[in-house]
Design a protein around this motif. Structure first.
Motif, PDB file in Angstrom:
ATOM      1  N   PHE A  87       0.842  -1.194   0.000  1.00  0.00           N
ATOM      2  CA  PHE A  87       0.000   0.000   0.000  1.00  0.00           C
ATOM      3  C   PHE A  87       0.884   1.254   0.000  1.00  0.00           C
ATOM      4  N   PRO A  88       0.620   2.197  -0.914  1.00  0.00           N
ATOM      5  CA  PRO A  88       1.416   3.437  -0.967  1.00  0.00           C
ATOM      6  C   PRO A  88       0.852   4.507  -0.034  1.00  0.00           C
ATOM      7  N   HIS A  89       1.737   5.293   0.550  1.00  0.00           N
ATOM      8  CA  HIS A  89       1.335   6.409   1.407  1.00  0.00           C
ATOM      9  C   HIS A  89       2.260   7.588   1.139  1.00  0.00           C
ATOM     10  N   HIS A  90       1.685   8.780   1.084  1.00  0.00           N
ATOM     11  CA  HIS A  90       2.470   9.995   0.858  1.00  0.00           C
ATOM     12  C   HIS A  90       1.966  11.069   1.805  1.00  0.00           C
ATOM     13  N   GLU A  91       2.890  11.676   2.560  1.00  0.00           N
ATOM     14  CA  GLU A  91       2.510  12.701   3.521  1.00  0.00           C
ATOM     15  C   GLU A  91       3.430  13.916   3.396  1.00  0.00           C
ATOM     16  N   ASN A  92       2.850  15.105   3.568  1.00  0.00           N
ATOM     17  CA  ASN A  92       3.616  16.347   3.608  1.00  0.00           C
ATOM     18  C   ASN A  92       3.872  16.736   5.067  1.00  0.00           C
ATOM     19  N   LEU A  93       4.580  15.883   5.757  1.00  0.00           N
ATOM     20  CA  LEU A  93       4.862  16.057   7.175  1.00  0.00           C
ATOM     21  C   LEU A  93       6.309  15.667   7.441  1.00  0.00           C
ATOM     22  N   SER A  94       6.754  15.907   8.657  1.00  0.00           N
ATOM     23  CA  SER A  94       8.044  15.356   9.041  1.00  0.00           C
ATOM     24  C   SER A  94       7.903  13.834   9.130  1.00  0.00           C
ATOM     25  N   LEU A  95       9.023  13.131   9.082  1.00  0.00           N
ATOM     26  CA  LEU A  95       8.972  11.674   9.104  1.00  0.00           C
ATOM     27  C   LEU A  95       8.318  11.149  10.376  1.00  0.00           C
ATOM     28  N   VAL A  96       8.694  11.713  11.512  1.00  0.00           N
ATOM     29  CA  VAL A  96       8.117  11.255  12.784  1.00  0.00           C
ATOM     30  C   VAL A  96       6.615  11.503  12.812  1.00  0.00           C
ATOM     31  N   GLU A  97       6.191  12.689  12.385  1.00  0.00           N
ATOM     32  CA  GLU A  97       4.761  13.012  12.380  1.00  0.00           C
ATOM     33  C   GLU A  97       3.991  12.096  11.437  1.00  0.00           C
ATOM     34  N   ALA A  98       4.567  11.822  10.276  1.00  0.00           N
ATOM     35  CA  ALA A  98       3.904  10.964   9.301  1.00  0.00           C
ATOM     36  C   ALA A  98       3.765   9.538   9.833  1.00  0.00           C
ATOM     37  N   ILE A  99       4.809   9.041  10.479  1.00  0.00           N
ATOM     38  CA  ILE A  99       4.748   7.684  11.036  1.00  0.00           C
ATOM     39  C   ILE A  99       3.708   7.621  12.150  1.00  0.00           C
ATOM     40  N   ARG A 100       3.709   8.623  13.010  1.00  0.00           N
ATOM     41  CA  ARG A 100       2.719   8.639  14.091  1.00  0.00           C
ATOM     42  C   ARG A 100       1.294   8.687  13.537  1.00  0.00           C
ATOM     43  N   LYS A 101       1.104   9.429  12.461  1.00  0.00           N
ATOM     44  CA  LYS A 101      -0.217   9.515  11.838  1.00  0.00           C
ATOM     45  C   LYS A 101      -0.660   8.146  11.343  1.00  0.00           C
ATOM     46  N   LYS A 102       0.258   7.416  10.694  1.00  0.00           N
ATOM     47  CA  LYS A 102      -0.084   6.081  10.193  1.00  0.00           C
ATOM     48  C   LYS A 102      -0.343   5.111  11.335  1.00  0.00           C
ATOM     49  N   MET A 103       0.450   5.227  12.394  1.00  0.00           N
ATOM     50  CA  MET A 103       0.274   4.315  13.529  1.00  0.00           C
ATOM     51  C   MET A 103      -1.043   4.559  14.256  1.00  0.00           C
ATOM     52  N   ALA A 104      -1.562   5.788  14.165  1.00  0.00           N
ATOM     53  CA  ALA A 104      -2.856   6.089  14.787  1.00  0.00           C
ATOM     54  C   ALA A 104      -3.996   5.405  14.039  1.00  0.00           C
ATOM     55  N   LYS A 105      -3.779   5.099  12.752  1.00  0.00           N
ATOM     56  CA  LYS A 105      -4.812   4.471  11.930  1.00  0.00           C
ATOM     57  C   LYS A 105      -4.574   2.976  11.717  1.00  0.00           C
ATOM     58  N   ILE A 106      -3.305   2.594  11.746  1.00  0.00           N
ATOM     59  CA  ILE A 106      -2.938   1.213  11.443  1.00  0.00           C
ATOM     60  C   ILE A 106      -2.094   0.671  12.596  1.00  0.00           C
ATOM     61  N   GLU A 107      -2.364  -0.537  13.021  1.00  0.00           N
ATOM     62  CA  GLU A 107      -1.554  -1.160  14.074  1.00  0.00           C
ATOM     63  C   GLU A 107      -0.265  -1.697  13.445  1.00  0.00           C
ATOM     64  N   ILE A 108       0.784  -0.890  13.497  1.00  0.00           N
ATOM     65  CA  ILE A 108       2.053  -1.237  12.874  1.00  0.00           C
ATOM     66  C   ILE A 108       2.847  -2.157  13.804  1.00  0.00           C
ATOM     67  N   ASP A 109       3.310  -3.289  13.274  1.00  0.00           N
ATOM     68  CA  ASP A 109       4.086  -4.249  14.069  1.00  0.00           C
ATOM     69  C   ASP A 109       5.577  -3.935  14.043  1.00  0.00           C
ATOM     70  N   PHE A 110       6.077  -3.526  12.876  1.00  0.00           N
ATOM     71  CA  PHE A 110       7.490  -3.193  12.732  1.00  0.00           C
ATOM     72  C   PHE A 110       7.638  -2.034  11.753  1.00  0.00           C
ATOM     73  N   ILE A 111       8.670  -1.231  11.973  1.00  0.00           N
ATOM     74  CA  ILE A 111       9.122  -0.248  10.999  1.00  0.00           C
ATOM     75  C   ILE A 111      10.451  -0.750  10.444  1.00  0.00           C
ATOM     76  N   VAL A 112      10.617  -0.694   9.137  1.00  0.00           N
ATOM     77  CA  VAL A 112      11.875  -1.108   8.508  1.00  0.00           C
ATOM     78  C   VAL A 112      12.491   0.109   7.831  1.00  0.00           C
ATOM     79  N   MET A 113      13.732   0.445   8.215  1.00  0.00           N
ATOM     80  CA  MET A 113      14.392   1.629   7.668  1.00  0.00           C
ATOM     81  C   MET A 113      15.763   1.258   7.121  1.00  0.00           C
TER      82      MET A 113
END
Length: 278
Positions: A87-113
């Protein structure tokens, strides 16, 4: 169904992290969420959204969408598991803010960087924000050096100073990781020469032993004045394929992952890190 979030800046290090994640999670059903973030001044007006700028750092919504689709096409080509979804996602936010936004909607198990070479996180736009992600986002993070290639996870090292009892989240994530790869856990403590554990440290070691009593595990002590060199010797001797560390140990994170003291330390360019949160 697991949910894995992969931030991407469309760099080689991001592509390598994606390929590694596909193999790392090859045996389980996964929804992969590919996240690209743009700079804060990106697309401030509707007119800007329709113009392709000459500066490569500025992407239009249309071009970012095309790049994310290409990332997903590449992932579908490389995956061997039909139960992998993208699934693609694009945000005009800082990386931390964008990740937090996704985690508020989706139960993320792992982040891979992904990271780049010896200088690791500080050499790319994505990497410059990784320290913030590690310290400010409460989610297990797999950090994949650009030179790392997936190998069977024969041994997982857990670096500890035994100065605290780890909470259930750390224990359960480690146990889940061991189960995923059917790997033994090698608990590693780097100590100064002639230094002994205190009574409290001994108790905390016993707690770890009890917590993993149903998993294959062992305890190891390496005497070394240099943390990095001690780990390097252990990684090579025990064929360590994944190094895990708790995020609250900021000194460990900074020395091992963000600013290695020795540029020739091999594990910083070849062995992924699993950063755990309590």
């Amino acid at each position: 169904m697991m949910n894995i979030l992969i931030p991407t800046d469309f760099s080689d290090s991001s592509h390598n992290a994606m390929k590694y994640a596909l193999e790392y999670f090859s045996g389980v059903e996964v929804n992969f969420h590919m996240l690209h973030v743009s700079s804060e001044n990106f697309a401030e007006t509707k007119e800007q959204e329709s113009i392709i700028q000459s500066d490569e750092k500025i992407q239009t919504v249309k071009s970012v969408s095309a790049l994310l689709k290409e990332e997903i096409r590449m992932c579908k080509f490389h995956t061997t598991n039909k139960a992998h979804n993208f699934f693609p996602h694009h945000e005009n936010l800082s990386l931390v803010e964008a990740i937090r936004k996704k985690m508020a909607k989706i139960e993320i198990d792992f982040i891979v960087m992904g990271t780049r070479g010896n200088s690791t996180m500080e050499s790319s736009e994505l990497g410059s924000n990784a320290c913030d992600v590690i310290t400010k986002v409460k989610c297990p993070i797999l950090v994949i050096p650009q030179n790392a290639r997936f190998k069977l996870i024969n041994n997982i090292a857990f670096l500890t100073d035994y100065n605290g009892i780890y909470r259930n989240k750390v224990i359960s994530t480690l146990a889940q990781t061991l189960e995923l790869h059917q790997s033994p856990l090698r608990v590693l403590h780097i100590k100064l020469p002639n230094a002994n554990l205190t009574a409290s440290q001994t108790d905390n070691k016993g707690f770890l032993h009890y917590s993993f009593k149903e998993k294959k595990h062992s305890f190891h002590f390496v005497e070394s004045k240099d943390l990095e060199m001690g780990i390097q010797d252990f990684v090579e001797t025990w064929d360590i394929n994944l190094l895990s560390v708790v995020a609250k140990n900021l000194n460990f994170i900074q020395r091992l992952l963000l600013r290695p003291t020795f540029p020739d330390i091999g594990y910083t360019t070849k062995v992924p890190f699993l950063v755990l949160h309590e």
